[in-house]
Design a protein around this motif. Structure first.
Motif, PDB file in Angstrom:
ATOM      1  N   MET A   1      -1.919  -1.458  -9.485  1.00 47.62           N
ATOM      2  CA  MET A   1      -2.370  -0.740 -10.216  1.00 47.62           C
ATOM      3  C   MET A   1      -2.713  -0.632 -11.684  1.00 47.62           C
ATOM      4  O   MET A   1      -3.449  -0.485 -12.220  1.00 47.62           O
ATOM      5  N   ALA A   2      -2.298  -1.576 -12.309  1.00 40.81           N
ATOM      6  CA  ALA A   2      -2.205  -2.196 -13.178  1.00 40.81           C
ATOM      7  C   ALA A   2      -3.898  -2.908 -13.830  1.00 40.81           C
ATOM      8  O   ALA A   2      -4.608  -2.357 -14.098  1.00 40.81           O
ATOM      9  N   GLU A   3      -4.070  -3.388 -12.347  1.00 37.87           N
ATOM     10  CA  GLU A   3      -5.873  -3.977 -12.433  1.00 37.87           C
ATOM     11  C   GLU A   3      -6.193  -3.224 -12.428  1.00 37.87           C
ATOM     12  O   GLU A   3      -8.496  -3.268 -12.974  1.00 37.87           O
ATOM     13  N   ALA A   4      -5.960  -1.857 -11.370  1.00 44.57           N
ATOM     14  CA  ALA A   4      -7.383  -1.072 -11.215  1.00 44.57           C
ATOM     15  C   ALA A   4      -6.615   0.246 -12.388  1.00 44.57           C
ATOM     16  O   ALA A   4      -7.486   0.995 -12.678  1.00 44.57           O
ATOM     17  N   ASP A   5      -6.369   0.128 -13.116  1.00 45.12           N
ATOM     18  CA  ASP A   5      -5.512   1.180 -14.439  1.00 45.12           C
ATOM     19  C   ASP A   5      -5.410   2.204 -14.244  1.00 45.12           C
ATOM     20  O   ASP A   5      -5.572   3.444 -14.760  1.00 45.12           O
ATOM     21  N   ASP A   6      -4.551   1.959 -12.850  1.00 49.23           N
ATOM     22  CA  ASP A   6      -3.912   3.623 -12.220  1.00 49.23           C
ATOM     23  C   ASP A   6      -3.221   3.914 -13.175  1.00 49.23           C
ATOM     24  O   ASP A   6      -2.294   3.364 -14.109  1.00 49.23           O
ATOM     25  N   PRO A   7      -3.531   5.649 -14.084  1.00 44.07           N
ATOM     26  CA  PRO A   7      -2.940   6.073 -14.123  1.00 44.07           C
ATOM     27  C   PRO A   7      -1.333   6.749 -13.952  1.00 44.07           C
ATOM     28  O   PRO A   7      -0.596   6.590 -14.811  1.00 44.07           O
ATOM     29  N   CYS A   8      -1.284   6.267 -12.604  1.00 40.26           N
ATOM     30  CA  CYS A   8       0.114   6.370 -12.304  1.00 40.26           C
ATOM     31  C   CYS A   8       0.971   5.139 -11.843  1.00 40.26           C
ATOM     32  O   CYS A   8       2.319   5.309 -11.594  1.00 40.26           O
ATOM     33  N   GLN A   9       0.709   4.004 -12.485  1.00 34.85           N
ATOM     34  CA  GLN A   9       1.570   2.848 -13.264  1.00 34.85           C
ATOM     35  C   GLN A   9       2.616   2.911 -13.456  1.00 34.85           C
ATOM     36  O   GLN A   9       2.653   3.960 -14.268  1.00 34.85           O
ATOM     37  N   PRO A  10       4.223   3.276 -13.093  1.00 38.08           N
ATOM     38  CA  PRO A  10       4.730   3.135 -13.670  1.00 38.08           C
ATOM     39  C   PRO A  10       5.173   2.487 -14.652  1.00 38.08           C
ATOM     40  O   PRO A  10       4.718   1.429 -15.216  1.00 38.08           O
ATOM     41  N   HIS A  11       5.972   3.372 -15.749  1.00 38.73           N
ATOM     42  CA  HIS A  11       6.200   3.085 -16.672  1.00 38.73           C
ATOM     43  C   HIS A  11       6.991   2.142 -17.105  1.00 38.73           C
ATOM     44  O   HIS A  11       6.953   1.337 -17.741  1.00 38.73           O
ATOM     45  N   SER A  12       8.370   2.006 -16.403  1.00 38.52           N
ATOM     46  CA  SER A  12       9.415   0.793 -16.031  1.00 38.52           C
ATOM     47  C   SER A  12       9.268   0.451 -14.759  1.00 38.52           C
ATOM     48  O   SER A  12       9.594   1.751 -14.199  1.00 38.52           O
ATOM     49  N   MET A  13       9.674  -1.400 -14.646  1.00 36.35           N
ATOM     50  CA  MET A  13      10.324  -1.385 -13.055  1.00 36.35           C
ATOM     51  C   MET A  13      11.218  -2.492 -13.355  1.00 36.35           C
ATOM     52  O   MET A  13      11.636  -3.453 -13.881  1.00 36.35           O
ATOM     53  N   THR A  14      12.112  -1.769 -12.025  1.00 37.07           N
ATOM     54  CA  THR A  14      13.572  -2.418 -12.629  1.00 37.07           C
ATOM     55  C   THR A  14      13.900  -3.273 -10.816  1.00 37.07           C
ATOM     56  O   THR A  14      13.368  -2.912 -10.275  1.00 37.07           O
TER      57      THR A  14
ATOM     58  N   GLY B   1       1.023  -0.847   0.128  1.00 37.50           N
ATOM     59  CA  GLY B   1       0.290  -0.380   0.379  1.00 37.50           C
ATOM     60  C   GLY B   1       0.924   1.446   0.542  1.00 37.50           C
ATOM     61  O   GLY B   1       0.245   2.878  -0.605  1.00 37.50           O
ATOM     62  N   HIS B   2       2.230   1.371   1.163  1.00 39.51           N
ATOM     63  CA  HIS B   2       2.706   1.944   0.532  1.00 39.51           C
ATOM     64  C   HIS B   2       3.167   2.606  -0.399  1.00 39.51           C
ATOM     65  O   HIS B   2       3.454   4.071  -0.956  1.00 39.51           O
ATOM     66  N   LEU B   3       3.679   1.423  -1.566  1.00 38.34           N
ATOM     67  CA  LEU B   3       4.712   1.495  -2.806  1.00 38.34           C
ATOM     68  C   LEU B   3       3.603   2.284  -3.815  1.00 38.34           C
ATOM     69  O   LEU B   3       3.569   3.441  -4.415  1.00 38.34           O
ATOM     70  N   VAL B   4       2.185   2.349  -3.488  1.00 36.80           N
ATOM     71  CA  VAL B   4       0.863   1.998  -4.627  1.00 36.80           C
ATOM     72  C   VAL B   4       1.463   3.920  -4.714  1.00 36.80           C
ATOM     73  O   VAL B   4       1.271   4.966  -4.574  1.00 36.80           O
ATOM     74  N   ARG B   5       0.419   3.993  -2.941  1.00 37.87           N
ATOM     75  CA  ARG B   5       0.305   5.586  -2.187  1.00 37.87           C
ATOM     76  C   ARG B   5       1.624   6.821  -3.077  1.00 37.87           C
ATOM     77  O   ARG B   5       1.815   7.582  -3.303  1.00 37.87           O
ATOM     78  N   PHE B   6       2.664   5.631  -2.579  1.00 33.56           N
ATOM     79  CA  PHE B   6       4.147   6.309  -3.093  1.00 33.56           C
ATOM     80  C   PHE B   6       3.735   6.812  -4.658  1.00 33.56           C
ATOM     81  O   PHE B   6       4.613   8.044  -4.976  1.00 33.56           O
ATOM     82  N   LEU B   7       3.812   6.341  -5.448  1.00 33.61           N
ATOM     83  CA  LEU B   7       3.841   6.233  -6.762  1.00 33.61           C
ATOM     84  C   LEU B   7       3.017   7.329  -7.545  1.00 33.61           C
ATOM     85  O   LEU B   7       2.461   7.870  -8.514  1.00 33.61           O
ATOM     86  N   GLN B   8       1.613   6.831  -6.592  1.00 35.77           N
ATOM     87  CA  GLN B   8       0.403   7.743  -6.787  1.00 35.77           C
ATOM     88  C   GLN B   8       1.208   9.374  -6.670  1.00 35.77           C
ATOM     89  O   GLN B   8       0.868  10.381  -7.274  1.00 35.77           O
ATOM     90  N   ALA B   9       1.869   9.651  -5.541  1.00 30.03           N
ATOM     91  CA  ALA B   9       2.052  10.686  -5.173  1.00 30.03           C
ATOM     92  C   ALA B   9       3.127  11.313  -6.250  1.00 30.03           C
ATOM     93  O   ALA B   9       3.334  13.114  -6.498  1.00 30.03           O
ATOM     94  N   MET B  10       3.941  11.410  -6.545  1.00 27.22           N
ATOM     95  CA  MET B  10       4.972  11.232  -7.513  1.00 27.22           C
ATOM     96  C   MET B  10       4.206  11.396  -8.764  1.00 27.22           C
ATOM     97  O   MET B  10       5.397  12.409  -9.487  1.00 27.22           O
TER      98      MET B  10
END
Length: 465
Positions: A246-259, A214-223
């Motif tokens: 975030m992908a399942e929710a179609d969140d616009p803040c889902q990251p462009h890439s993940m490493t 939940g913290h990661l989702v919140r922080f990505l949304q904050a960014m």
């Protein structure tokens, strides 16, 4: 135990002139220090089983030990420069050097519970030196979203925003100082600055895997939209889960890439000693023998935790000879005035001995979910009671990195994420195995700077939409 350690310290001044005895004395000090309240990771334990049952509160035992020993370390820290100073009319003898070195070595066996400073005041950016300021972009009782804001010249092109997800594994986020410093050359960097739960009041509630995600989702949304995510080691599972949520929710803040770097996505693959130890006992054993309560003197008094000092002891037990050898080398370098090498050792252990406790819920859920039940690769992982569908990830590019000699997360364990994320198109996926590096070499040091980071930088920039 405290008495035995005190006896060692008392005899040090009388014995220090015999140089050949110093390594043995140092070894005794270090072993006593790191084995306080420590059960060996293989489950046998330093103490006999009957003694383990009598230890109702391991944290209290450790605290009594620290309260007894820290004043002695303070004295040693005060005395060290007096022995090392050059006094008028008195030549600096070998005995004085040995006394000063021994005092400093003993003082540096102190374990701390406060995050060290990142100390990143400036970086090179496209051939220019820019000032860096730390700002808290968002915060909760358990974590701060720390932004390393660069003072770029007016008119500069915006840089890709990167969220670095630091492990919650007994150390602070500053363990990734080198990772952050390198990323800052080309990116706008944020990091999860996890708080020591020893200082989080019980009223703030639980902290488990769901709360971490939940913290990661919140922080990505904050960014905001357009960020990239970099997860190092342990949090790769939570990071992958957050992106799927975030992908399942179609969140616009889902990251462009993940490493995902050197993480335990599927520990059934090439299991390491760490993986085997995690499966060697039922989860009830971990709760009974490794979970303790924070002493009442702290803000988080009464909170159930996996103490940082026990995690540190487990880490050190994996490479005990190397750590003991490092303190022997520190002593020798101090005696021989090898200031550069001595400083490097001191800087490393200042960071390494800074500990952070883990909330018991998070620790036990991590052991059970990641290492024992393999919930992610088996498709059984849930978030707030709902199943997670990794196939929902389509818009986020995936880069996985492993170290050839990693003895914590072996080759293949992080690669497993590529198969789990089968909905990501092949041209948006990349895997890299770095030769000649172990676990920490994946995100720190020469190979990280010269070989891994350029690949990551290009991957992040390539998939900015």
């Amino acid at each position: 135990m405290c008495c035995s350690v005190s006896m060692i310290i008392v005899v040090l001044p009388a014995s220090v002139m015999h140089a050949r005895r110093v390594p043995e004395l140092l070894l005794a000090c270090i072993l006593h220090l790191i084995n306080v309240g420590f059960h060996r990771a293989d489950g046998a334990g330093v103490h006999a089983e009957k003694e383990v049952k009598r230890m109702r509160d391991t944290y209290q035992l450790y605290q009594r030990y620290a309260d007894a020993m820290d004043p002695l370390r303070d004295i040693a820290q005060t005395m060290s420069p007096l022995f090392q100073a050059v006094w008028p009319g008195m030549p600096r003898s070998l005995g004085m050097k040995q006394m000063g070195a021994l005092c400093e070595v003993f003082a540096r066996t102190r374990l701390t519970h406060v995050r060290p400073a990142f100390g990143i005041d400036s970086v090179q950016d496209n051939g220019r030196t820019v000032t860096v300021c730390e700002e808290v972009a968002d915060t909760t009782p358990f974590c701060s979203l720390l932004h390393f804001k660069k003072e770029l010249p007016p008119g500069s092109m915006p840089q890709s925003r990167v969220l670095v997800v630091a492990p919650m594994s007994g150390h602070f986020a500053t363990l990734l100082r080198g990772t952050v410093r390198t990323l800052l050359h080309d990116h706008d960097v944020y990091i999860t600055d996890w708080h020591n739960v020893r200082d989080v009041a019980l009223e703030e509630g639980r902290f488990g895997m769901d709360e971490y995600v939940g913290h990661l989702v919140r922080f990505l949304q904050a960014m905001g939209p357009g960020a990239s995510l970099v997860a190092v080691c342990q949090p790769t599972v939570a990071a992958l889960t957050a992106v799927a949520v975030m992908a399942e929710a179609d969140d616009p803040c889902q990251p462009h890439s993940m490493t995902l770097m050197a993480g335990p996505i599927d520990t059934r693959i090439n299991p390491t000693v760490v993986n085997e130890l995690a499966k060697s006992k039922p989860i009830e054993w971990f709760e009974k023998n490794l979970i303790s309560q924070v002493p009442k003197r702290y803000a988080g008094g009464g909170r159930r935790v996996y103490p940082g000092f026990m995690q540190l002891a487990a880490f050190m037990n994996m490479n005990m000879d190397r750590h003991v050898g490092a303190f022997r080398n520190l002593y020798n370098e101090l005696v021989e005035d090898g200031s550069a090498k001595a400083e490097a050792i001191k800087v490393f252990y200042e960071e390494y001995f800074a500990m952070s406790d883990l909330d018991a819920d998070f620790y036990l859920e991590t052991v059970g979910t990641v290492f024992q039940n393999h919930s992610l690769p088996l498709g059984k992982l849930t978030y707030r009671g709902n199943p997670i569908d990794m196939k929902a990830i389509r818009r986020t590019a995936l880069f996985t990195v492993e170290g050839e000699k990693d003895d914590i997360c072996a080759v293949g364990q992080t690669l497993a994420a590529q198969e789990l994320c089968g909905s990501i198109r092949p041209y948006r996926r990349l895997h890299h195995v770095q030769t000649a590096v172990g676990h920490y070499g994946v995100f720190n040091g020469r190979y990280w700077n010269k070989e891994i980071y350029p690949l990551m930088r290009d991957f992040i920039n390539m998939h900015q939409r």
